[in-house]
Design a protein around this motif. Sequence first.
Motif, short mmCIF file in Angstrom:
data_model
loop_
_atom_site.label_atom_id
_atom_site.label_comp_id
_atom_site.label_asym_id
_atom_site.label_seq_id
_atom_site.Cartn_x
_atom_site.Cartn_y
_atom_site.Cartn_z
N ASP A 221 -1.83 -1.43 4.77
CA ASP A 221 -2.60 -0.20 4.89
C ASP A 221 -2.27 0.52 6.19
OD1 ASP A 221 -4.28 -0.43 2.57
OD2 ASP A 221 -5.82 0.59 3.75
N ASP B 47 0.86 -1.18 0.00
CA ASP B 47 0.00 0.00 0.00
C ASP B 47 0.90 1.24 0.00
OD1 ASP B 47 -2.44 1.35 -0.01
OD2 ASP B 47 -2.33 1.68 2.15
N LEU C 269 -15.04 -5.14 -2.93
CA LEU C 269 -13.68 -4.86 -3.41
C LEU C 269 -13.63 -5.20 -4.91
CD1 LEU C 269 -12.45 -4.00 -0.85
CD2 LEU C 269 -11.40 -6.25 -0.60
N ASP D 282 -2.69 -2.62 -3.64
CA ASP D 282 -3.90 -1.80 -3.56
C ASP D 282 -4.04 -1.08 -4.89
OD1 ASP D 282 -3.25 1.48 -2.70
OD2 ASP D 282 -1.64 0.01 -2.79
N THR E 129 -3.07 -6.93 2.79
CA THR E 129 -3.38 -5.57 2.37
C THR E 129 -3.75 -4.70 3.57
OG1 THR E 129 -4.22 -6.31 0.23
CG2 THR E 129 -4.91 -4.15 0.96
N ARG E 130 -4.50 -5.28 4.48
CA ARG E 130 -4.92 -4.53 5.67
C ARG E 130 -3.72 -4.12 6.51
NH1 ARG E 130 -7.16 -4.79 10.90
NH2 ARG E 130 -6.26 -6.83 11.29
N VAL F 47 -6.10 -5.34 -5.80
CA VAL F 47 -7.17 -5.28 -4.81
C VAL F 47 -7.58 -3.81 -4.67
CG1 VAL F 47 -7.82 -5.72 -2.41
CG2 VAL F 47 -6.19 -7.24 -3.57
N GLY F 48 -8.60 -3.42 -5.44
CA GLY F 48 -9.04 -2.03 -5.40
C GLY F 48 -10.25 -1.79 -4.52
N LYS F 49 -10.28 -0.63 -3.90
CA LYS F 49 -11.41 -0.29 -3.04
C LYS F 49 -12.49 0.43 -3.81
CE LYS F 49 -8.62 1.75 -0.07
NZ LYS F 49 -7.32 1.24 -0.57
N LEU G 240 -10.77 -5.89 4.12
CA LEU G 240 -9.56 -6.13 3.33
C LEU G 240 -8.84 -7.43 3.68
CD1 LEU G 240 -7.97 -2.55 3.55
CD2 LEU G 240 -9.18 -3.54 1.58
#
Length: 242
Positions: free
Chosen positions: A224, A53, A190, A121, A220-221, A148-150, A216
């Motif tokens: 982040d 990230d 996601l 991300d 990734t979390r 992995v997109g938000k 997430l």
Amino acid sequence: MFELMAHFLLPNTPLHEWALDPRDAVALQKRLASRVSQTDDLPETVTLVAGIDVGFEEGGDITRAAIVVMSVPEFSIVEHRIARIPTQMPYVPGLLSFRELPAVLEAISMLERTPDLFMVDGQGIAHPRRMGIATHLGLWLERPTIGVGKSRLCGQHEAVPDHKGGWTELHHRGECIGAVLRTRERVKPLYISPGHRISLETSIKWVMGCLTRYKLPEPTRQADKLASRKPGATVALEPHIL
DNA sequence: GCGACAG
DNA sequence: ATCTTGTCGC
């Protein structure tokens, strides 16, 4: 892990080499797009999954990339690194990799272990020219990556099932470019897409497999949390109940 | 021409 | 992405 990379630019590429004119950046993306593979090419046994990230400091003047390497299925942090470099490019929709990858590569170069899979991300092939940041990184490293997109960059899709694990295809110009996946009930889904050397099915499988109790996936979390943390902030403990 | 637009 | 206060909920 520099020797393992298949660079399209040299290992110690000067930062300014990434600061391309938007037209040149788009032209490069079109050339690189033909090299992208959606064929699964992961190690027999995936043990280390990295989460990546990026964040900014100093009003955007400094780009901060965080990478967390986790062992699966234990989800224990094996290694984590943070790199800070001067920001070279402004944010331009569709050209995110040119702005963020320099810092990401710097963080990766600090790693002692080599991840089997990278979760980035942002988008993989769910991009106008199929060259999202996850894909660009995958091509650079010649290793499997997942986007992995938000939120959505491009493409259309139907309503996403409300249950955890429910998903629907994301389409763009007649092709399936990813999946909109519900990783947690009643929480915004996601946008998952293959980066490089992996299929959509396998991408979804790994994202689902790395979920705990949050929206997430764990790598990734964790990345982040590191990327958004201020320089000397303290780490907060969390009850680890699964 | 107009709207959309990862992070 | 970042800025920025309070607030709802476990």
